[in-house]
Structure formats: structure tokens, C-alpha cells
Motif scaffolding. Structure first.
Motif, short mmCIF file in Angstrom:
data_model
loop_
_atom_site.label_atom_id
_atom_site.label_comp_id
_atom_site.label_asym_id
_atom_site.label_seq_id
_atom_site.Cartn_x
_atom_site.Cartn_y
_atom_site.Cartn_z
N GLU A 75 0.83 -1.21 0.00
CA GLU A 75 0.00 0.00 0.00
C GLU A 75 0.86 1.26 0.00
O GLU A 75 0.56 2.24 -0.69
CB GLU A 75 -0.93 -0.01 1.21
CG GLU A 75 -2.02 -1.06 1.14
CD GLU A 75 -2.88 -1.13 2.38
OE1 GLU A 75 -4.03 -1.58 2.27
OE2 GLU A 75 -2.40 -0.76 3.47
N LYS A 79 -8.43 1.81 -2.68
CA LYS A 79 -9.74 1.18 -2.56
C LYS A 79 -9.67 -0.24 -3.10
O LYS A 79 -8.72 -0.61 -3.79
CB LYS A 79 -10.79 1.98 -3.33
CG LYS A 79 -10.54 2.06 -4.83
CD LYS A 79 -11.44 3.05 -5.53
CE LYS A 79 -12.87 2.61 -5.63
NZ LYS A 79 -13.69 3.51 -6.47
N ASP A 86 -7.01 5.09 -6.11
CA ASP A 86 -8.36 5.61 -6.40
C ASP A 86 -8.29 6.49 -7.65
O ASP A 86 -8.20 7.72 -7.58
CB ASP A 86 -8.88 6.39 -5.20
CG ASP A 86 -10.37 6.66 -5.30
OD1 ASP A 86 -10.95 6.35 -6.36
OD2 ASP A 86 -10.95 7.17 -4.32
N GLU A 95 -6.45 -4.45 -4.91
CA GLU A 95 -6.47 -3.12 -4.32
C GLU A 95 -5.87 -2.15 -5.35
O GLU A 95 -4.87 -2.46 -5.98
CB GLU A 95 -5.64 -3.13 -3.04
CG GLU A 95 -5.73 -1.86 -2.22
CD GLU A 95 -4.99 -1.99 -0.89
OE1 GLU A 95 -5.10 -1.05 -0.08
OE2 GLU A 95 -4.31 -3.01 -0.67
N GLU A 146 -10.67 -1.89 6.16
CA GLU A 146 -10.49 -0.46 5.91
C GLU A 146 -9.27 -0.24 5.02
O GLU A 146 -8.30 -0.99 5.09
CB GLU A 146 -10.31 0.29 7.24
CG GLU A 146 -11.45 0.10 8.23
CD GLU A 146 -12.74 0.74 7.75
OE1 GLU A 146 -12.66 1.76 7.02
OE2 GLU A 146 -13.82 0.24 8.10
N PRO A 148 -6.38 2.73 3.39
CA PRO A 148 -5.83 4.07 3.55
C PRO A 148 -6.47 5.03 2.54
O PRO A 148 -6.89 4.61 1.45
CB PRO A 148 -4.33 3.88 3.24
CG PRO A 148 -4.07 2.41 3.38
CD PRO A 148 -5.36 1.74 3.02
N GLU A 149 -6.53 6.29 2.88
CA GLU A 149 -7.08 7.28 1.96
C GLU A 149 -6.27 7.28 0.66
O GLU A 149 -5.05 7.29 0.68
CB GLU A 149 -7.03 8.67 2.59
CG GLU A 149 -7.72 9.74 1.77
CD GLU A 149 -7.77 11.08 2.47
OE1 GLU A 149 -8.17 12.07 1.82
OE2 GLU A 149 -7.41 11.14 3.67
N GLY A 150 -6.97 7.22 -0.46
CA GLY A 150 -6.31 7.19 -1.75
C GLY A 150 -6.26 5.80 -2.37
O GLY A 150 -5.88 5.64 -3.52
N LEU A 196 0.84 4.35 -2.67
CA LEU A 196 0.62 5.74 -2.27
C LEU A 196 1.78 6.64 -2.68
O LEU A 196 1.61 7.85 -2.88
CB LEU A 196 0.39 5.82 -0.75
CG LEU A 196 -0.93 5.22 -0.26
CD1 LEU A 196 -0.96 5.13 1.26
CD2 LEU A 196 -2.12 6.04 -0.77
#
Length: 314
Positions: free
Chosen positions: A65, A92, A207, A204, A86, A88-90, A69
């Protein structure tokens, strides 16, 4: 987009999964270049400690991840059962693929099935869910922790450390390893309820609409329905791999059947529940089933299970 980068772990199963996705994407999108970026995760490095004590299955996804990022990769291919609820932001969950055989399996050089295991047989698994269900039906068994990739686990079996080991059928089938042992015996879901998401791959993604469009061809509608039910059940119970929970949803035509089990890692206290519904219920049935076990005291039972899992016994 002309080039897509997949972040992957370096184990044989992880590489198989990523190579499979690479081949499918290149077939679906002629001209697209797909590249693998191999890296090691914390979960791959720490092999002498049960996952429940070092942070759970997220240890196999964190480094991948972080690479996504940083912009070094666009997607990561995981066994869906290892994917946290859940993100991390950014990032999905972009794809859930068609499932392989969802069952667990017993592998042994001496015994063809669970019933054949002698009193006091040594069985290898790190999964609290598998430990719980084994001890529920066979409290005489000695369960020992078994870490490492699939090939390492099979090697330990063949070297005589265990009378049998329990693995996911899907991984054995994907790697073509059934012939590596004398007995490869899938275990009925009536005996051992699988983990949430077992046998599906979860992709994964960053986004990004273009990345999502490219990978969406690999989605499987039945697998999405089944695993969304299972993941909803886990989410309500707030259960990770630090607690023993099995949940399996199966789509049959327009109907869906869900079975769940949870309890203490030593199998001494167990709670089971099941529910039938229609396919159109898939957004609610997992939560409804979870609420049924919550009303029966599941949260308290799982708190005790976590304390037991973190004790020196396991």
C-alpha cells in the motif's frame, strides 16, 4: 494508460496471483504493458510469531500500500481473506475475482482425512479459526503454529514436524501442489467454515477512474455478492485475525446461504448461526446475521477470545 504496475509479495503464491492478473489484463487490453514490482512485507519477515500477536493480516499489505501511495505502483493483488476491511485514503478495493475452491484442506503424508488422525496427532496451522474448529471436533489434537509460505509449510510436513497441516484448497490448486503430498483432502464446509473472502483474489487499486476501468474486467458478480456478505459480517463484529471467526456465503441461483462460527481458540466455547435469503438481500444479510450473534453475546465472547489468543498458550 500504457503501463500498469502491480505491487506484489515475492512468495510463489503471491507471484502466481499477480502473474495471473497480469496475463488476464494484457489479454483484455491489447497494447497494455503490465509490470510486476516485487517487495517483501513485514509479514514475510517475521515467521516465528503467530499473526495474532504481531498485528494481523495487514502486515502482508502495508508495504504494498505504501508503494502505491508513493506512486510506484497502481494495483496490488491479494488473497481477499488477507485484505483488511479499511483502506488508507487514496486506495480502494477495485476488483473481486471469481473464487477457487473455498474449502480448507488437510495435507498429510500418513492420513487421508481428519477422522484418520490418531489421538494426540500434531496438526499445523496458525489460523485461530482453523484451530478453534479442529479442537471443537477433536479436542485430543495437538495444534502447533505453522508459519511460512505454502512451499515451506509443505516442506515442514514432509520433514515430519507435523502429522497433518491445514491450508486453503485454493492456494494448493493454484500452485498445482496437490501431488506434492500423499494425501490432499478438502474439508467439507459442514465441518470447517472458511474465512471471509477465502479463495477470491482482491485487487487493491489507487483511487483513479482509469485504473479502475482497466481492472474492472476481472470482477465476478457471484464472488462480489458472496464476499461482500462475508466482509459485512466481519465488519459488524470488528473481527480481524486476532479472533477466530469463520463465515461463508454461497450464491445458488437467486438464493444465498450464509453460515458463521466464532468462539474461543481452544474450541471450548462456540457460537454458530446461519441464514438464508435472496441474492437481492446481499447488502443487508451479512449485517443482519452479525447482529443475531451480537445479540447472543458475540462481542463478549470475542473479547475473551482475543485475550486467549494473545496469551502464551497460542
Amino acid at each position: 494508460m500504457k503501463k500498469l504496475v502491480i505491487a506484489t509479495r515475492g512468495s510463489k503464491l503471491a507471484l502466481w496471483q499477480s502473474e495471473h492478473v497480469k496475463a488476464e489484463l494484457e489479454k483484455a487490453h491489447p497494447g497494455l504493458e503490465v509490470e510486476l514490482s516485487v517487495m517483501m512485507t513485514k509479514g514475510d519477515k517475521i515467521l516465528d510469531t503467530p499473526l495474532a500477536k504481531i498485528g494481523g493480516k495487514g502486515l502482508f499489505t502495508k508495504e504494498l500500500e505504501e508503494a502505491m501511495l508513493r506512486g510506484e505502483a497502481h494495483i496490488a493483488v491479494h488473497s481477499l481473506k488477507d485484505v483488511p476491511m479499511e483502506f488508507p485514503e487514496g486506495l480502494k478495493l477495485g476488483v473481486i475475482t471469481k473464487r477457487e475452491d473455498v474449502r480448507d484442506a488437510m495435507l498429510s503424508e500418513k492420513y487421508s482425512c481428519l477422522d484418520e488422525l490418531p489421538n494426540g496427532a500434531v496438526v499445523g496451522t496458525t489460523s485461530l479459526r482453523r484451530r478453534m474448529q479442529l479442537l471443537k471436533i477433536r479436542p485430543d489434537l495437538i495444534i502447533k503454529n505453522l508459519r511460512g509460505n505454502v512451499n515451506t509449510r509443505i516442506r515442514k510436513l514432509k520433514e515430519g514436524e507435523f502429522d497433518a497441516i491445514i491450508l486453503a484448497s485454493a492456494g494448493i490448486n493454484r500452485l498445482g501442489l496437490a501431488s506434492e503430498v500423499r494425501y490432499f483432502s478438502p474439508i467439507s464446509k459442514e465441518i470447517m467454515i472458511p474465512a471471509s473472502g477465502q479463495a477470491a483474489l482482491g485487487i487493491e487499486i489507487v483511487d483513479n477512474p482509469e485504473v479502475e476501468r482497466i481492472v474492472s474486467v476481472l470482477n465476478d458478480s457471484d464472488a462480489i455478492v458472496e464476499t461482500m456478505v462475508e466482509r459485512a459480517f466481519i465488519t459488524v463484529l470488528e473481527g480481524g485475525c486476532q479472533v477466530p471467526i469463520g463465515v461463508n456465503a454461497e450464491v445458488k441461483g437467486d438464493s444465498i446461504q450464509v453460515k458463521a462460527i466464532l468462539g474461543l481458540p481452544d474450541g471450548s466455547e462456540i457460537m454458530t448461526e446461519s441464514m438464508n435469503g435472496t441474492r437481492t438481500d446481499y447488502l443487508t444479510i451479512g449485517k443482519t446475521l452479525a447482529q443475531k450473534v451480537v445479540d447472543k453475546g458475540a462481542k463478549g465472547l470475542l473479547e475473551r477470545a482475543e485475550k486467549m489468543a494473545l496469551s502464551e498458550v497460542f
